[in-house]
Write an enzyme that holds these catalytic residues in place. Structure first.
Site, mmCIF file in Angstrom:
data_model
loop_
_atom_site.group_PDB
_atom_site.id
_atom_site.type_symbol
_atom_site.label_atom_id
_atom_site.label_comp_id
_atom_site.label_asym_id
_atom_site.label_seq_id
_atom_site.Cartn_x
_atom_site.Cartn_y
_atom_site.Cartn_z
ATOM 1 N N ASN A 1 43.697 51.904 54.144
ATOM 2 C CA ASN A 1 43.203 50.734 53.414
ATOM 3 C C ASN A 1 41.882 50.341 54.083
ATOM 4 O OD1 ASN A 1 42.680 48.288 52.238
ATOM 5 N ND2 ASN A 1 44.704 47.413 52.631
ATOM 6 N N HIS B 1 46.470 43.306 42.934
ATOM 7 C CA HIS B 1 47.805 43.306 43.567
ATOM 8 C C HIS B 1 48.795 44.185 42.801
ATOM 9 C CE1 HIS B 1 47.171 39.044 45.497
ATOM 10 N NE2 HIS B 1 46.814 39.995 46.339
ATOM 11 N N ARG C 1 40.538 30.534 47.857
ATOM 12 C CA ARG C 1 39.951 30.653 46.512
ATOM 13 C C ARG C 1 40.469 29.553 45.592
ATOM 14 N NH1 ARG C 1 41.762 36.595 46.356
ATOM 15 N NH2 ARG C 1 40.124 37.665 47.517
ATOM 16 N N ARG D 1 44.056 53.081 49.352
ATOM 17 C CA ARG D 1 44.042 51.920 48.492
ATOM 18 C C ARG D 1 42.616 51.772 47.957
ATOM 19 N NH1 ARG D 1 43.099 45.846 49.835
ATOM 20 N NH2 ARG D 1 43.777 44.901 47.892
ATOM 21 N N GLU E 1 53.135 47.476 50.384
ATOM 22 C CA GLU E 1 52.106 48.174 49.609
ATOM 23 C C GLU E 1 51.810 49.567 50.163
ATOM 24 O OE1 GLU E 1 49.991 44.250 49.819
ATOM 25 O OE2 GLU E 1 49.001 45.027 48.033
#
Ligand code: ADP
Length: 398
Positions: A8, A178, A239, A89, A382
């Protein structure tokens, strides 16, 4: 014992995991960071221990050498656990990539071409891919896209009501992110309940630093809260989530803030951090418990938005069988879970206070036995999902 290496990659760091291809056990993991700075840093974990080292790491290729040195020095030996593929990823697959994809020169060009849509992420992902190709020239490299799972969204869900020709020309639509986590968790929930995935309507709430909700209809994503970028939808650590886009126009006119500043404001300085000064849910709930009004408001806004999406997806799906909480906040914060689903008994959602509070690590039920909708906590993984999809793309796994 063959393995899969999962990468990743960010612009100045990358995370890695070595996963056993058969048992799916994590053999090693680590983080190479501050690449390109005067002093870089690597941490390295195996079931036997934790190591760290500081040294100069000029680029991602050098970072791979540092990672490989970790395998040689601390184990496990890559000769004993030879990787059969490297899984990457990749944040943005645009409308082109809807499944794990073997990386060819053309695929790499396409990933680079999508950098317009994910300027911070895709170029960094490409760095990781190139470094991995250099380190493992003979291994298949596979891209697993954050957007891929949401490519099953119908046009009604992914289209913005923005003037069509400009939207089409600039590829402006909802993509969702996601996806790897939403896929993993919805499948893990079905497995945990011993119900066929193809019979279940699910809502997955991935609440980490970034946060998104997903409506999963019999294994397929039909709507999700993040959109063109990860900014849309739920309130997050830093955010805003959903906000009238005219606020940005107003800010621009009023303050003359430039694009970069506005980007920073809505992505890095807002969310619960911007409301309360606390980005981490542990700090935020502690402050709210202590009576801090700003923290209370931030928590209220955060759970209110989750509830709004739960309501929307309940209706979009025409009823729901399972709601799952996952990621750092979803897996650990009982207060967020209980408040997000409070007073919904009339809709068949009843969280059991004791089950919700009970400390536990695996997948678990937190709804009452009478709750028509089953509420779960399902830890996401993940990296494991990327490893699985990588093996699938190389034909080593169905
Ligand atoms: P990322 O989105 O970076 O992968 P995670 O899924 O690991 O993040 O979530 C990180 C967040 O989870 C932290 O910022 C924190 O807000 C929250 N978190 C972690 N542990 C707990 C806990 N025990 N209680 C409440 N929140 C937690």
């Amino acid at each position: 014992m063959s393995s899969v290496l999962v990468i990743n990659s960010g612009s100045s760091s990358f995370k890695y995991q070595l996963i056993d291809a058969e048992s799916e056990e994590r053999l090693a993991s680590g983080l190479v960071e501050r690449i390109g700075e005067a002093t870089g840093h690597v941490s390295y974990d195996t079931p036997e221990g934790h190591w760290e080292r500081s040294l100069e790491i000029p680029d991602h290729t050098a970072g791979f050498d540092v990672m490989l040195a970790g395998f040689s020095e601390h184990g496990p030996s890559l000769d004993e656990h030879p990787p059969v593929a490297v899984g990457h990823r990749v944040v943005h697959g645009g409308a082109r990539f809807f499944e794990p994809t073997l990386i060819t020169p053309l695929v790499l060009i396409n990933i680079e071409d999508l950098s317009d849509l994910a300027p911070l992420h895709n170029p960094a992902n490409v760095e990781g891919i190139k470094a991995a190709q250099h380190a493992f020239p003979d291994l298949p490299q596979v891209a697993v896209f954050d957007t891929a799972f949401h490519q099953t969204m119908p046009p009604d869900a992914y289209t913005y009501a923005l003037e069509a020709s400009i939207a089409e020309r600039l590829r402006i639509r909802r993509y969702g992110f996601h996806g790897t986590s939403h896929k993993f968790v919805s499948e893990a929930a079905a497995e945990f309940l011993q119900r066929p995935l193809t019979e279940l309507k699910q809502i997955v709430l991935h609440l980490g630093n970034g946060a998104s909700a997903c409506a999963v209809d019999r294994g397929r994503s039909v709507d999700t809260s993040m959109g063109f970028t990860p900014l849309e939808g739920l309130v997050m650590g830093t955010r805003t989530g959903d906000m009238d886009p005219a606020v940005l126009l107003y800010l621009q006119r009023k303050t003359r803030m430039g694009v970069e500043e506005l980007d920073e404001l809505v992505n890095k300085q807002s969310g619960v951090l911007g409301l309360s000064g606390h980005k981490d849910m542990r700090d935020l709930t502690r402050a709210a418990d202590a009576g801090d009004e700003k923290a209370r408001l931030a928590l209220g806004v955060y759970v209110h938005r989750i509830k709004r999406y739960v309501g929307a997806y309940l209706v979009e799906l025409g009823g729901v069988d399972v709601i799952s909480f996952t990621a750092g906040v979803g897996e650990n914060s009982a207060i967020v879970r209980t408040r997000s689903l409070s007073s919904l008994e009339g809709l068949g959602i009843e969280v059991d206070a004791d089950r919700n509070e009970a400390p536990n690590t695996g997948p678990r039920v937190i709804s009452t036995d009478d709750s028509r909708i089953t509420v779960l906590v399902v830890p996401t993984n993940e990296e494991l999902e990327i490893a699985r999809q990588t093996l699938q793309a190389t034909g080593a796994r169905k």
